[in-house]
Scaffold this motif. Structure first.
Motif, mmCIF file in Angstrom:
data_model
loop_
_atom_site.group_PDB
_atom_site.id
_atom_site.type_symbol
_atom_site.label_atom_id
_atom_site.label_comp_id
_atom_site.label_asym_id
_atom_site.label_seq_id
_atom_site.Cartn_x
_atom_site.Cartn_y
_atom_site.Cartn_z
ATOM 1 N N LEU A 65 6.386 77.640 16.482
ATOM 2 C CA LEU A 65 5.190 76.828 16.266
ATOM 3 C C LEU A 65 5.623 75.391 16.040
ATOM 4 C CD1 LEU A 65 3.127 78.956 13.700
ATOM 5 C CD2 LEU A 65 2.800 78.799 16.183
ATOM 6 N N TRP A 66 4.759 74.474 16.432
ATOM 7 C CA TRP A 66 4.976 73.059 16.131
ATOM 8 C C TRP A 66 3.629 72.373 16.153
ATOM 9 C CZ3 TRP A 66 9.692 71.870 14.491
ATOM 10 C CH2 TRP A 66 9.951 70.539 14.172
ATOM 11 N N GLY A 67 3.494 71.329 15.354
ATOM 12 C CA GLY A 67 2.255 70.555 15.351
ATOM 13 C C GLY A 67 1.978 69.968 16.724
ATOM 14 N N LYS A 68 0.714 69.906 17.079
ATOM 15 C CA LYS A 68 0.304 69.412 18.398
ATOM 16 C C LYS A 68 0.770 67.976 18.607
ATOM 17 C CE LYS A 68 -3.726 68.474 21.241
ATOM 18 N NZ LYS A 68 -5.189 68.453 21.299
ATOM 19 N N TRP A 69 1.364 67.757 19.773
ATOM 20 C CA TRP A 69 1.713 66.415 20.230
ATOM 21 C C TRP A 69 1.619 66.421 21.755
ATOM 22 C CZ3 TRP A 69 6.578 64.814 22.560
ATOM 23 C CH2 TRP A 69 7.454 65.862 22.821
ATOM 24 N N ASN A 70 1.991 65.356 22.419
ATOM 25 C CA ASN A 70 1.798 65.222 23.867
ATOM 26 C C ASN A 70 2.837 65.949 24.709
ATOM 27 O OD1 ASN A 70 -0.438 63.640 23.445
ATOM 28 N ND2 ASN A 70 0.656 61.713 23.599
ATOM 29 N N GLY A 71 3.766 66.658 24.112
ATOM 30 C CA GLY A 71 4.824 67.305 24.876
ATOM 31 C C GLY A 71 4.330 68.444 25.753
#
Length: 146
Positions: A126-132
């Motif tokens: 899991l990771w916080g939403k970003w543009n990747g």
């Protein structure tokens, strides 16, 4: 919702690492990894829509559910467990047939680690939403509706 049908069986292919698929590791039948697409049952996932609009995602190969290890936070491992876990799915408007899978009520979404490393066995976390683009998953139907 990117044409997801409840009961539909799909492969989830990472947008950045274009041949890397969401894969239930055959090594431990627990870890979710990125692995080259080979259309095996450990890469086929049934989506079951729930009354609240979220989805259960279940492995065709094992019957285990896509789940998380511990609490939703950056770096938490995505794993397979016998316990049900709901996912909030959002279409990604910048890519056709691409979705994000969120832990409901959070900005934590499924992420191919190391910025989308295509090396077989790369952990899915899991990771916080970003543009990747490593957080985007293209859905491909691999079976009928059950």
């Amino acid at each position: 919702m990117a044409c997801i049908q409840s009961g539909g069986i799909y492969a989830l292919i990472n947008v950045k690492a274009q041949n890397s698929c969401l894969d239930l590791s055959g090594g431990d039948n627990y870890s979710i990894i990125g692995y080259g697409y080979h259309s095996g049952p450990n890469q086929a996932w049934m989506f079951e829509r729930q009354y609240n609009g979220n989805y259960l995602i279940r492995s065709i190969g094992s019957g285990l559910y896509l789940n998380i290890e511990g609490e939703p936070r950056d770096g938490a491992r995505v794993v397979a467990k016998p316990t049900q876990f709901q996912w909030h799915i959002e279409d990604e408007p910048s890519f056709q047939q691409a979705i994000r899978l969120f832990v409901p009520g959070t900005n934590q979404n499924v992420d191919l680690s190391d910025h989308g490393n295509a090396t077989p066995g790369t952990p899915v976390t899991l990771w916080g939403k970003w543009n990747g683009n490593n957080q985007l998953w293209r859905i491909e139907s691999v079976g009928g509706v059950r």
